[in-house]
Design a protein around this motif. Structure first.
Motif, PDB file in Angstrom:
ATOM      1  N   VAL A  15       0.877  -1.162   0.000  1.00 38.74           N
ATOM      2  CA  VAL A  15       0.000   0.000   0.000  1.00 38.74           C
ATOM      3  C   VAL A  15       0.916   1.214   0.000  1.00 38.74           C
ATOM      4  CG1 VAL A  15      -0.187  -0.044   2.528  1.00 38.74           C
ATOM      5  CG2 VAL A  15      -1.851   1.248   1.196  1.00 38.74           C
ATOM      6  N   GLY A  16       0.639   2.180  -0.862  1.00 36.50           N
ATOM      7  CA  GLY A  16       1.564   3.300  -0.984  1.00 36.50           C
ATOM      8  C   GLY A  16       0.873   4.599  -1.321  1.00 36.50           C
ATOM      9  N   TYR A  17       1.602   5.662  -1.110  1.00 39.08           N
ATOM     10  CA  TYR A  17       1.142   7.013  -1.427  1.00 39.08           C
ATOM     11  C   TYR A  17       2.047   7.618  -2.495  1.00 39.08           C
ATOM     12  CZ  TYR A  17      -1.644   7.325   2.918  1.00 39.08           C
ATOM     13  OH  TYR A  17      -2.573   7.140   3.918  1.00 39.08           O
ATOM     14  N   THR A  18       1.451   8.329  -3.437  1.00 38.88           N
ATOM     15  CA  THR A  18       2.240   9.205  -4.307  1.00 38.88           C
ATOM     16  C   THR A  18       1.983  10.630  -3.842  1.00 38.88           C
ATOM     17  OG1 THR A  18       0.462   9.391  -5.942  1.00 38.88           O
ATOM     18  CG2 THR A  18       2.068   7.632  -6.256  1.00 38.88           C
ATOM     19  N   VAL A  19       3.047  11.340  -3.576  1.00 41.64           N
ATOM     20  CA  VAL A  19       2.937  12.687  -2.989  1.00 41.64           C
ATOM     21  C   VAL A  19       3.926  13.613  -3.690  1.00 41.64           C
ATOM     22  CG1 VAL A  19       2.228  11.796  -0.730  1.00 41.64           C
ATOM     23  CG2 VAL A  19       4.665  12.124  -1.227  1.00 41.64           C
ATOM     24  N   PRO A  20       3.727  14.937  -3.575  1.00 45.99           N
ATOM     25  CA  PRO A  20       4.728  15.859  -4.113  1.00 45.99           C
ATOM     26  C   PRO A  20       6.093  15.582  -3.507  1.00 45.99           C
ATOM     27  CG  PRO A  20       2.713  17.029  -3.560  1.00 45.99           C
ATOM     28  CD  PRO A  20       2.556  15.637  -3.030  1.00 45.99           C
ATOM     29  N   HIS A  21       7.137  15.812  -4.285  1.00 47.76           N
ATOM     30  CA  HIS A  21       8.502  15.519  -3.850  1.00 47.76           C
ATOM     31  C   HIS A  21       8.785  16.167  -2.505  1.00 47.76           C
ATOM     32  CE1 HIS A  21      12.726  14.553  -4.109  1.00 47.76           C
ATOM     33  NE2 HIS A  21      13.015  15.818  -3.872  1.00 47.76           N
ATOM     34  N   MET A  22       9.283  15.346  -1.546  1.00 51.93           N
ATOM     35  CA  MET A  22       9.487  15.882  -0.205  1.00 51.93           C
ATOM     36  C   MET A  22      10.846  15.518   0.390  1.00 51.93           C
ATOM     37  SD  MET A  22       6.620  13.424   1.631  1.00 51.93           S
ATOM     38  CE  MET A  22       6.906  14.045   3.281  1.00 51.93           C
ATOM     39  N   SER A  23      11.527  14.518  -0.143  1.00 55.44           N
ATOM     40  CA  SER A  23      12.834  14.154   0.412  1.00 55.44           C
ATOM     41  C   SER A  23      13.541  13.206  -0.549  1.00 55.44           C
ATOM     42  CB  SER A  23      12.672  13.495   1.786  1.00 55.44           C
ATOM     43  OG  SER A  23      12.246  12.159   1.636  1.00 55.44           O
TER      44      SER A  23
END
Length: 248
Positions: free
Chosen positions: A8-16
């Motif tokens: 299970v995963g999230y795609t998010v704006p670049h953060m690290s």
């Protein structure tokens, strides 16, 4: 992802730079909680408890199992199964974890074991989503998109929606979603498709599953028990499987 393994995963704006999977889109990150064995654990159950049907039906045995378990209630009449047949990833201990069936009684048969294993996968994925939420500060998802062979089971997808209390969406041609994504990445690179937003518009949702309130309430009770199973079993795992390999 409901494949041999899964996540299970999230795609998010670049953060690290702390990435498990490097995304094709450099402006976004992918954070996942992986499971060693989703389909592999379920296949073990089917092979062991539906072996005769598997020999006769081949791949169609999975349709047979779905039909066989359709009347098993939420919580599998109190049976639990841990889908850790091949060990597990953190935050669990790792390779020392093993599959288990617990709280069995004379009221249970192979249908309950298959159903409980499917529920165990959903519980584990919910733990992963909560782990990501706590560690990364991610919000609870508004909906979950599911791909992989396991997503072909309507029973399993409704179970996931109920356990996570979140709508579940299954796209068309779910088995080939990875290949389709790769193709769109190539089309974007060639300039045939402008960007990922344009590619996303072509995704067709084939089936949707909404949480059923009474099932959600029941699963909260069972999930609370499942979360404590690993902690309770950890001493046994360490004593029996410390090397990571079962004794012959």
């Amino acid at each position: 992802y409901f494949g041999s393994s899964g996540w299970v995963g999230y795609t998010v704006p670049h953060m690290s730079d702390e990435l498990y999977i490097t995304p094709v889109d450099p402006s976004r990150d992918i954070f996942i909680f992986g499971m060693q064995a989703i389909g592999l654990s379920f296949n073990w159950v089917v092979k062991k408890f539906y072996g005769a049907e598997m020999e006769q039906m081949g791949g169609k045995v999975f349709d047979f199992v779905n039909e066989d378990i359709k009347d098993i209630p939420v919580g599998s009449n109190g049976a639990f199964a841990t889908p850790w047949f091949y060990g597990e990833r953190p935050p669990l201990l790792g390779v020392e974890a093993r599959g288990n069936f617990l709280n069995l009684g004379p009221q249970h048969d192979r249908r309950h074991l298959a159903h409980a294993l499917m529920e165990g996968v959903c519980y584990q994925l919910k733990m992963g989503a909560q782990y990501n939420m706590a560690k990364r500060g991610f919000p609870w998802p508004e909906a979950v998109s599911v791909i992989g062979g396991g997503s072909n089971s309507d029973i399993w997808m409704q179970m996931l929606a109920d356990v996570m209390n979140t709508p579940v969406r299954v796209p068309r041609d779910t088995r080939h979603a990875g290949a389709v994504g790769t193709a769109y990445s190539a089309l974007i690179g060639l300039g045939v498709c402008s960007d990922f937003n344009e590619a996303a518009k072509s995704v067709q949702i084939e089936r949707s599953f909404e949480p059923i309130p009474e099932n959600v309430a029941a699963y909260e009770k069972y999930y609370a028990v499942f979360k404590d199973l690993y902690k309770a079993l950890e001493p046994m795992f360490l004593a029996m499987n410390r090397s990571g390999k079962d004794e012959a």
